[in-house]
Design an enzyme around this catalytic site. Structure first.
Site, PDB file in Angstrom:
ATOM      1  N   LYS A 192       0.838  -1.199   0.000  1.00 47.61           N
ATOM      2  CA  LYS A 192       0.000   0.000   0.000  1.00 47.61           C
ATOM      3  C   LYS A 192       0.873   1.250   0.000  1.00 47.61           C
ATOM      4  O   LYS A 192       1.812   1.362   0.767  1.00 47.61           O
ATOM      5  CB  LYS A 192      -0.917  -0.003   1.221  1.00 47.61           C
ATOM      6  CG  LYS A 192      -1.858  -1.218   1.264  1.00 47.61           C
ATOM      7  CD  LYS A 192      -2.805  -1.179   2.440  1.00 47.61           C
ATOM      8  CE  LYS A 192      -2.109  -1.262   3.767  1.00 47.61           C
ATOM      9  NZ  LYS A 192      -3.056  -1.385   4.902  1.00 47.61           N
ATOM     10  N   THR A 231      -9.384   9.586   7.838  1.00 49.15           N
ATOM     11  CA  THR A 231      -8.672   8.372   7.422  1.00 49.15           C
ATOM     12  C   THR A 231      -8.538   7.358   8.549  1.00 49.15           C
ATOM     13  O   THR A 231      -7.863   6.348   8.393  1.00 49.15           O
ATOM     14  CB  THR A 231      -7.261   8.740   6.914  1.00 49.15           C
ATOM     15  OG1 THR A 231      -6.569   9.460   7.952  1.00 49.15           O
ATOM     16  CG2 THR A 231      -7.345   9.607   5.662  1.00 49.15           C
ATOM     17  N   GLY A 233      -8.973   4.314  10.637  1.00 50.55           N
ATOM     18  CA  GLY A 233      -9.510   2.983  10.397  1.00 50.55           C
ATOM     19  C   GLY A 233      -9.492   2.517   8.958  1.00 50.55           C
ATOM     20  O   GLY A 233     -10.135   1.515   8.621  1.00 50.55           O
ATOM     21  N   THR A 234      -8.735   3.193   8.089  1.00 45.80           N
ATOM     22  CA  THR A 234      -8.730   2.779   6.683  1.00 45.80           C
ATOM     23  C   THR A 234      -8.117   1.389   6.498  1.00 45.80           C
ATOM     24  O   THR A 234      -8.620   0.584   5.709  1.00 45.80           O
ATOM     25  CB  THR A 234      -7.973   3.789   5.802  1.00 45.80           C
ATOM     26  OG1 THR A 234      -6.684   4.032   6.366  1.00 45.80           O
ATOM     27  CG2 THR A 234      -8.731   5.092   5.699  1.00 45.80           C
ATOM     28  N   GLY A 235      -7.038   1.098   7.229  1.00 44.29           N
ATOM     29  CA  GLY A 235      -6.412  -0.221   7.101  1.00 44.29           C
ATOM     30  C   GLY A 235      -7.334  -1.326   7.581  1.00 44.29           C
ATOM     31  O   GLY A 235      -7.449  -2.383   6.939  1.00 44.29           O
ATOM     32  N   CYS A 236      -8.004  -1.100   8.710  1.00 38.93           N
ATOM     33  CA  CYS A 236      -8.970  -2.078   9.238  1.00 38.93           C
ATOM     34  C   CYS A 236     -10.077  -2.314   8.217  1.00 38.93           C
ATOM     35  O   CYS A 236     -10.443  -3.455   7.913  1.00 38.93           O
ATOM     36  CB  CYS A 236      -9.595  -1.572  10.530  1.00 38.93           C
ATOM     37  SG  CYS A 236      -8.453  -1.124  11.849  1.00 38.93           S
TER      38      CYS A 236
END
Length: 295
Positions: A192, A231, A233-236
């Protein structure tokens, strides 16, 4: 205003009577709802799945940061995992925050016993500040856990930890590091580019075994940075969306493409929620709400 995209579509095949993918999130909590299992459950629902959750840690946090973490006994974690898998057929698992080596090893043992068909690991190891969140023993355990995953979704600092190398800053070097991680652990890596200092934020699937479409080992996805502070919690949210979409996708490329379109929409409309004074959450249901807006 950015165009609102539709939520990830369900199958239009009239002979497809499969239930919604039953997706288990194994992660910590966020009482403000923007990250952790709360975000995972929203993400799973927004992408057409039935969400379940096993809590690894109770986290006192908000949009401005983490205040404290309470870790329940590892025996209780195992009881939670077994209570789900003893009763429910699980189509996919998303793994997030695992606070120590005992927790990680318990999850690895459960994966060995249950062998879920899809496992997505979001290796939460490095804070936004750049500080390590896990001690060396836990980091080693995470590296071993990667071997049980089908897809791992590290950000750039976490990718460096998995590779046991220094953090890199050029996209070409990110791809090379992801290739080394894929080779070492026999896993597909979603590299990413969100931490790059650039207006563009590309992503790429990297599979050193060449198992991507056309026998390729790298498939890149274009992306452009959205100027927003929403942004959290974007990875979760991305990793749980991928776990939800993969059971009904022909491959990881399709799942990533659909998840990225949904996440872009959700980030673009996050500020409309007006939640918190720090980095606000994304709007998981922006497309659904737009579709049902009578105006």
């Amino acid at each position: 205003m950015s165009p609102r995209l539709s939520a990830a579509p369900r199958s239009t095949d009239p002979t497809d009577h499969r239930p919604a993918p039953r997706v288990l999130s194994i992660a910590g909590t966020d009482p403000t709802g923007g990250a952790g299992i709360q975000a995972d459950l929203k993400s799973i629902a927004a992408n057409g799945g039935y969400g379940m959750a096993v809590v690894t840690a109770l986290v006192a946090q908000n949009t401005m940061g983490v205040r404290s973490v309470h870790i329940p006994p590892v025996e209780f974690l195992t009881e939670q995992l077994d209570s789900v898998s003893d009763d429910v057929e699980i189509d996919a698992v998303k793994i997030g925050m695992l606070a120590n080596s005992a927790i990680i090893e318990a999850v690895a043992d459960w994966l060995r016993r249950q062998r879920p068909p899809v496992v997505v690991l979001d290796p939460v190891m490095v804070a936004t500040s750049g500080d390590r969140l896990l001690d060396e023993r836990a980091v080693d355990a995470i590296r071993e856990l990667v071997r049980h995953a089908d897809l791992v979704t590290p950000n750039i600092p976490e990718l460096a930890v998995l590779a046991d190398e220094a953090t890199v800053s050029r996209w070409d070097d990110v791809l090379k590091q992801a290739h080394r991680v894929s080779t070492t652990y026999g896993v597909t890596v979603l590299a990413k580019g969100g931490h790059l200092d650039d207006r563009y934020a590309p992503d790429a699937l990297v599979d050193a075994a060449g198992q991507l479409s056309g026998g390729r080992d790298v498939v890149e996805f274009a992306g452009e940075r959205i100027e927003t502070t929403s942004t959290h919690g974007t990875g979760c949210s991305l990793s749980s969306a991928l776990a939800t979409l993969r059971p009904r996708s022909p491959g990881w490329e399709d799942a990533v493409d659909r998840a990225k379109r949904w996440l872009t929409e959700s980030i673009a409309h996050g500020a409309e929620l007006q939640v918190g004074h720090g980095n606000g959450p994304i709007s998981h249901f922006a497309g659904l709400w737009a579709a049902h807006d009578p105006s």
